[in-house]
Design an enzyme around this catalytic site. Structure first.
Site, short mmCIF file in Angstrom:
data_model
loop_
_atom_site.label_atom_id
_atom_site.label_comp_id
_atom_site.label_asym_id
_atom_site.label_seq_id
_atom_site.Cartn_x
_atom_site.Cartn_y
_atom_site.Cartn_z
N GLY A 1 -14.13 6.51 5.47
CA GLY A 1 -13.17 7.56 5.81
C GLY A 1 -13.26 7.85 7.29
O GLY A 1 -14.31 7.62 7.92
N GLU B 1 0.83 -1.21 0.00
CA GLU B 1 0.00 0.00 0.00
C GLU B 1 0.87 1.26 0.00
O GLU B 1 1.88 1.31 0.69
CB GLU B 1 -0.88 -0.01 1.25
CG GLU B 1 -1.83 1.19 1.31
CD GLU B 1 -3.03 0.89 2.16
OE1 GLU B 1 -3.74 -0.09 1.89
OE2 GLU B 1 -3.26 1.64 3.12
N LYS C 1 -22.36 -4.93 4.04
CA LYS C 1 -21.48 -4.41 2.98
C LYS C 1 -21.23 -5.49 1.92
O LYS C 1 -21.24 -5.22 0.72
CB LYS C 1 -20.13 -3.96 3.57
CG LYS C 1 -20.21 -2.75 4.48
CD LYS C 1 -18.90 -1.97 4.58
CE LYS C 1 -17.88 -2.57 5.50
NZ LYS C 1 -16.76 -1.63 5.81
P1 FAD Z 1 -18.00 1.73 7.72
O1 FAD Z 1 -18.06 0.42 7.06
O2 FAD Z 1 -19.02 2.73 7.37
O3 FAD Z 1 -18.01 1.46 9.31
C1 FAD Z 1 -17.78 2.52 10.25
C2 FAD Z 1 -18.58 2.23 11.52
O4 FAD Z 1 -19.97 2.31 11.25
C3 FAD Z 1 -18.35 0.83 12.10
O5 FAD Z 1 -18.41 0.94 13.49
C4 FAD Z 1 -19.52 0.02 11.57
O6 FAD Z 1 -19.88 -1.05 12.44
C5 FAD Z 1 -20.62 1.06 11.50
N1 FAD Z 1 -21.54 0.85 10.37
C6 FAD Z 1 -21.25 0.38 9.13
N2 FAD Z 1 -22.34 0.38 8.35
C7 FAD Z 1 -23.35 0.85 9.12
C8 FAD Z 1 -24.72 1.10 8.89
N3 FAD Z 1 -25.28 0.82 7.69
N4 FAD Z 1 -25.47 1.63 9.90
C9 FAD Z 1 -24.91 1.91 11.12
N5 FAD Z 1 -23.62 1.68 11.39
C10 FAD Z 1 -22.84 1.18 10.42
N6 FAD Z 1 -9.34 5.99 5.50
C11 FAD Z 1 -9.12 6.96 4.60
O7 FAD Z 1 -9.47 8.12 4.86
N7 FAD Z 1 -8.54 6.70 3.40
C12 FAD Z 1 -8.15 5.44 3.04
O8 FAD Z 1 -7.63 5.24 1.94
C13 FAD Z 1 -8.35 4.37 3.98
N8 FAD Z 1 -8.00 3.10 3.71
C14 FAD Z 1 -8.29 2.09 4.60
C15 FAD Z 1 -8.01 0.75 4.27
C16 FAD Z 1 -8.32 -0.28 5.14
C17 FAD Z 1 -8.00 -1.70 4.77
C18 FAD Z 1 -8.96 0.01 6.38
C19 FAD Z 1 -9.31 -1.11 7.32
C20 FAD Z 1 -9.24 1.33 6.72
C21 FAD Z 1 -8.92 2.37 5.85
N9 FAD Z 1 -9.21 3.71 6.15
C22 FAD Z 1 -8.98 4.70 5.24
C23 FAD Z 1 -9.76 4.06 7.47
C24 FAD Z 1 -11.30 4.04 7.48
O9 FAD Z 1 -11.80 5.05 6.65
C25 FAD Z 1 -11.74 4.24 8.93
O10 FAD Z 1 -11.39 3.14 9.71
C26 FAD Z 1 -13.21 4.63 9.15
O11 FAD Z 1 -13.37 5.02 10.51
C27 FAD Z 1 -14.21 3.52 8.87
O12 FAD Z 1 -14.28 3.23 7.54
P2 FAD Z 1 -15.15 2.00 6.99
O13 FAD Z 1 -15.12 2.08 5.53
O14 FAD Z 1 -14.74 0.74 7.64
O15 FAD Z 1 -16.60 2.45 7.54
#
Ligand code: FAD
Length: 283
Positions: free
Chosen positions: A108, A17, A167
């Protein structure tokens, strides 16, 4: 190439990455570093995306360079938080035009200003909103993030895995984990998600620790468990940058070997624009 094709093969894969530059004048330097990592011929490379959107055009630029000039499949990250429908639509068209087939759909991180704000009208409250849109507007292989030690905002593991399943049901093709330093935590999470009916590939994310300051920040952000052996390593080598870097590379490599030995085929390394670290691990 879509990464789902790679994951279906019975081969051992290592991916790296990188992250985009913040300032325009650093674009060439980041491109140079990513090209050096690409020379190692990893299975694929991913390029992160700044949640605030400030570095978003560089993500595309760097991803395009890797895919088109370095001949390494690329995974471009995209975040929904603080984005508008228009920006996301534009990014999707740009990805398509660049021939990028793999997209990591993320919510994010919340910035301190976003904490506690009313999110009702945000177009992308969660990663799932972005996954649905990518599915509708293109033919992408879609990845998303997951948290073997529970996302910090989730009430508990059961709730977190329930959202993860949503998801996947919405069209996410594979999952990459947050960093972890104890492989048993990964295996336990793997069993839990399989039990919950999630059958897509789960890619472990390994972060080589190369200096103590960086380590402290990443532990604070991820809240991950630090094994005794790892703590001892930091205490012993923490004030010696060169020794800490060697020890961190050795620890990450050992984690990777153990994962391969236990049947995991693809491991993703958070190589942080560091060709030297990537090369040592690859060797
Ligand atoms: P989500 O899947 O939306 O989850 C966030 C929270 O909301 C979790 O607690 C989940 O349980 C809850 N949730 C999910 N869906 C729902 C729903 N429908 N209703 C209610 N609650 C829900 N950040 C960046 O800014 N840029 C990047 O390029 C980046 N790359 C990453 C790569 C990896 C492999 C990982 C693991 C993280 C990365 N991150 C990045 C960090 C990430 O954006 C953060 O961890 C962020 O806080 C959560 O993102 P997510 O996509 O997992 O969110």
């Amino acid at each position: 190439m879509k990464l789902t094709e790679l994951f279906a093969k019975d081969t051992r894969n290592l991916s790296f990455e990188v992250f985009p530059n913040k300032k325009p004048e650093n674009l060439e330097s980041v491109k140079g570093k990513t090209a050096r990592i690409a020379e190692l011929k990893p299975a694929f490379m991913s390029v992160t995306y700044g949640a605030g959107g400030g570095t978003s055009q560089f993500t595309l630029e760097i991803a395009k360079n890797i895919e088109q000039n370095c001949n390494v499949p690329v995974l471009a990250h995209l975040t929904g938080i603080s984005s508008t429908k228009e920006i996301v639509a534009q990014r999707i068209e740009e990805l398509k035009a660049a021939g990028i087939q793999n997209v990591m759909a993320l919510r994010g991180d919340l910035t301190p200003e976003m904490e506690g704000k009313d999110r009702t009208n945000w177009p992308y409250k969660h990663a799932i909103d972005l996954i649905r849109e990518l599915k509708e507007k293109g033919d992408f292989c879609i990845g998303s993030g997951c948290y073997p030690e529970v996302h910090p905002e989730a009430a508990n593991m059961i709730e977190d895995i329930r959202h993860l399943k949503e998801k996947v049901d919405a069209g996410c093709d594979f999952l990459t984990t947050q960093l972890f330093y104890d492989n048993d935590i990964f295996y336990s999470f793997l069993y839990k998600i399989r039990e919950a009916g999630i059958s897509v590939p789960l890619i472990p994310g390994i972060m080589p620790v190369t200096n103590t300051k960086h380590m402290e920040r990443s532990i604070q952000m991820s809240g991950c468990y630090i094994p005794k052996y790892f703590k001892a390593m930091m205490e012993r080598f923490g004030n010696n940058d060169a020794a800490m870097k060697q020890a961190g590379i050795a620890y990450a490599t050992e984690q990777i070997i153990e994962l391969y030995a236990n049947g995991i085929r693809t491991v993703h390394v958070y190589s942080m624009n560091n060709p030297d670290v990537a090369e040592k691990i690859m060797n």
